[in-house]
Enzyme design. Structure first.
Site, PDB file in Angstrom:
ATOM      1  N   GLY A 222       0.911  -1.424  -0.082  1.00  0.00           N
ATOM      2  CA  GLY A 222      -0.107  -0.207   0.027  1.00  0.00           C
ATOM      3  C   GLY A 222       0.839   1.225   0.004  1.00  0.00           C
TER       4      GLY A 222
ATOM      5  N   GLU B  60       3.762   4.230   6.133  1.00  0.00           N
ATOM      6  CA  GLU B  60       2.572   3.311   6.036  1.00  0.00           C
ATOM      7  C   GLU B  60       1.540   4.261   5.059  1.00  0.00           C
ATOM      8  OE1 GLU B  60       0.992   0.738   6.300  1.00  0.00           O
ATOM      9  OE2 GLU B  60       1.125  -0.406   8.066  1.00  0.00           O
TER      10      GLU B  60
ATOM     11  N   ASP C  12      -5.278   1.877  10.375  1.00  0.00           N
ATOM     12  CA  ASP C  12      -6.695   1.571  10.538  1.00  0.00           C
ATOM     13  C   ASP C  12      -6.884   1.010  12.050  1.00  0.00           C
ATOM     14  OD1 ASP C  12      -9.506   0.844  10.384  1.00  0.00           O
ATOM     15  OD2 ASP C  12      -9.271  -0.393   8.704  1.00  0.00           O
TER      16      ASP C  12
ATOM     17  N   LYS D 269      -7.175   6.739  10.321  1.00  0.00           N
ATOM     18  CA  LYS D 269      -8.545   6.726  10.778  1.00  0.00           C
ATOM     19  C   LYS D 269      -8.597   6.788  12.194  1.00  0.00           C
ATOM     20  CE  LYS D 269      -9.453   3.415   6.922  1.00  0.00           C
ATOM     21  NZ  LYS D 269      -9.920   2.282   6.660  1.00  0.00           N
TER      22      LYS D 269
ATOM     23  N   VAL E 119     -11.446   3.475   1.974  1.00  0.00           N
ATOM     24  CA  VAL E 119     -10.943   4.122   1.036  1.00  0.00           C
ATOM     25  C   VAL E 119      -9.851   3.586  -0.154  1.00  0.00           C
ATOM     26  CG1 VAL E 119     -10.975   6.570   2.336  1.00  0.00           C
ATOM     27  CG2 VAL E 119      -8.939   5.064   2.153  1.00  0.00           C
TER      28      VAL E 119
ATOM     29  N   ARG F 121      -5.072   0.407  -6.841  1.00  0.00           N
ATOM     30  CA  ARG F 121      -3.795   1.374  -6.433  1.00  0.00           C
ATOM     31  C   ARG F 121      -3.442   2.451  -7.223  1.00  0.00           C
ATOM     32  NH1 ARG F 121      -2.027  -2.005  -1.915  1.00  0.00           N
ATOM     33  NH2 ARG F 121      -2.539  -3.974  -2.180  1.00  0.00           N
TER      34      ARG F 121
HETATM   35  P1  IMP Z   1      -4.390  -1.963  10.357  1.00  0.00           P
HETATM   36  O1  IMP Z   1      -3.307  -2.910  10.447  1.00  0.00           O
HETATM   37  O2  IMP Z   1      -5.684  -2.190  10.460  1.00  0.00           O
HETATM   38  O3  IMP Z   1      -4.025  -0.460  10.867  1.00  0.00           O
HETATM   39  O4  IMP Z   1      -4.350  -1.776   8.700  1.00  0.00           O
HETATM   40  C1  IMP Z   1      -3.010  -1.585   7.927  1.00  0.00           C
HETATM   41  C2  IMP Z   1      -3.240  -1.926   6.563  1.00  0.00           C
HETATM   42  O5  IMP Z   1      -4.609  -2.348   6.078  1.00  0.00           O
HETATM   43  C3  IMP Z   1      -2.945  -0.891   5.787  1.00  0.00           C
HETATM   44  O6  IMP Z   1      -1.547  -0.508   5.698  1.00  0.00           O
HETATM   45  C4  IMP Z   1      -3.586  -0.995   4.497  1.00  0.00           C
HETATM   46  O7  IMP Z   1      -2.871  -1.819   3.616  1.00  0.00           O
HETATM   47  C5  IMP Z   1      -5.001  -1.685   4.976  1.00  0.00           C
HETATM   48  N1  IMP Z   1      -5.905  -0.877   4.963  1.00  0.00           N
HETATM   49  C6  IMP Z   1      -6.772  -0.103   5.977  1.00  0.00           C
HETATM   50  N2  IMP Z   1      -7.580   0.419   5.716  1.00  0.00           N
HETATM   51  C7  IMP Z   1      -7.691   0.401   4.386  1.00  0.00           C
HETATM   52  C8  IMP Z   1      -8.647   1.015   3.401  1.00  0.00           C
HETATM   53  O8  IMP Z   1      -9.398   2.005   3.868  1.00  0.00           O
HETATM   54  N3  IMP Z   1      -8.404   0.689   1.989  1.00  0.00           N
HETATM   55  C9  IMP Z   1      -7.650  -0.032   1.655  1.00  0.00           C
HETATM   56  N4  IMP Z   1      -6.655  -0.586   2.579  1.00  0.00           N
HETATM   57  C10 IMP Z   1      -7.011  -0.274   3.932  1.00  0.00           C
HETATM   58 MG    MG Z   2      -0.549  -1.668   3.812  1.00  0.00          MG
END
Ligand code: IMP
Ligand code: MG
Length: 189
Positions: free
Chosen positions: A57, A113, A117, A145, A167, A179
């Site tokens: 990402g 990053e 999320d 977020k 998103v 992407r």
């Molecule tokens: P987390 O571990 O839940 O904080 O999420 C981290 C990873 O999930 C990010 O680096 C993204 O690759 C993916 N991700 C989280 N939210 C989104 C979104 O809204 N769209 C697309 N990918 C997301």
């Molecule tokens: Mg990611």
């Protein structure tokens, strides 16, 4: 009567029947990424940080960010993590698909990053980097977020704080697609 045309509808992207509306236009992203780059140049002047991108990402953001910090003497490396699978909700399980190759002992490390999320990925990385005894460790995320992640450490550089929503674009995917959109779009509804 003065003719005033309807404003054109904001562009939308449809994928697999789901509609995403324009959210952060590319020009606004570019302006903010430029500011973040300048901030890194100031904060790391005279140092040689290791900038670590979290694939897949962060690839697009990272590419723009390091060029916005052109004067920075830096090295580049990557993690590749997987937690999402094909879904929009985190599986909660982080797998390391590619490790960092550069030694981080005594180095100034900046982890880049795309979005924070649940915070699970960034927590995983923090523990992983901390075990390698870096001199310093900071985090830079394009999107954060609000009110989701419970972190006991700071995200030092944030592009945009946004409410919890899904998103895509500018590196962010839906089932690995989209992407390559220049702007960021949010799921309608
Ligand atoms: P987390 O571990 O839940 O904080 O999420 C981290 C990873 O999930 C990010 O680096 C993204 O690759 C993916 N991700 C989280 N939210 C989104 C979104 O809204 N769209 C697309 N990918 C997301
Ligand atoms: Mg990611």
């Amino acid at each position: 009567m003065l003719y005033s045309p309807e404003p054109p509808p904001a562009p939308a992207v449809t994928i697999d029947g789901e509609v995403f509306d324009l959210y952060i236009p590319s020009a606004q992203i570019a302006a903010r990424v430029d500011e973040l780059g300048k901030q890194l140049e100031r904060d790391y002047a005279g140092k040689t940080p290791v900038v670590i991108g979290v694939l897949n990402g962060a690839a697009v953001f990272l590419a723009d960010l390091i060029r916005a910090a052109e004067s920075l003497d830096m090295e580049l490396d990557f993690y590749r993590l997987s937690s999402y699978g094909d879904k929009k909700i985190s599986s909660g399980e982080i797998r390391k698909l590619k490790d960092v190759d550069i030694s981080l002992v005594g180095r100034d490390v900046i982890v880049v990053e795309d979005v924070i999320d649940s915070g699970l990925s960034v927590k995983y990385i923090r523990d992983d980097v901390a075990r390698r005894n870096p001199k310093s460790l900071r985090f830079c995320a394009l999107l954060y977020k609000e009110g989701v992640a419970q972190l006991d450490f700071e995200i030092d550089y944030i592009g945009f704080k946004i409410p919890k929503q899904f998103v895509i674009g500018y590196g962010l995917d839906i089932a690995e697609k989209k992407r390559n959109l220049k702007s960021i779009y949010r799921l309608r509804g």
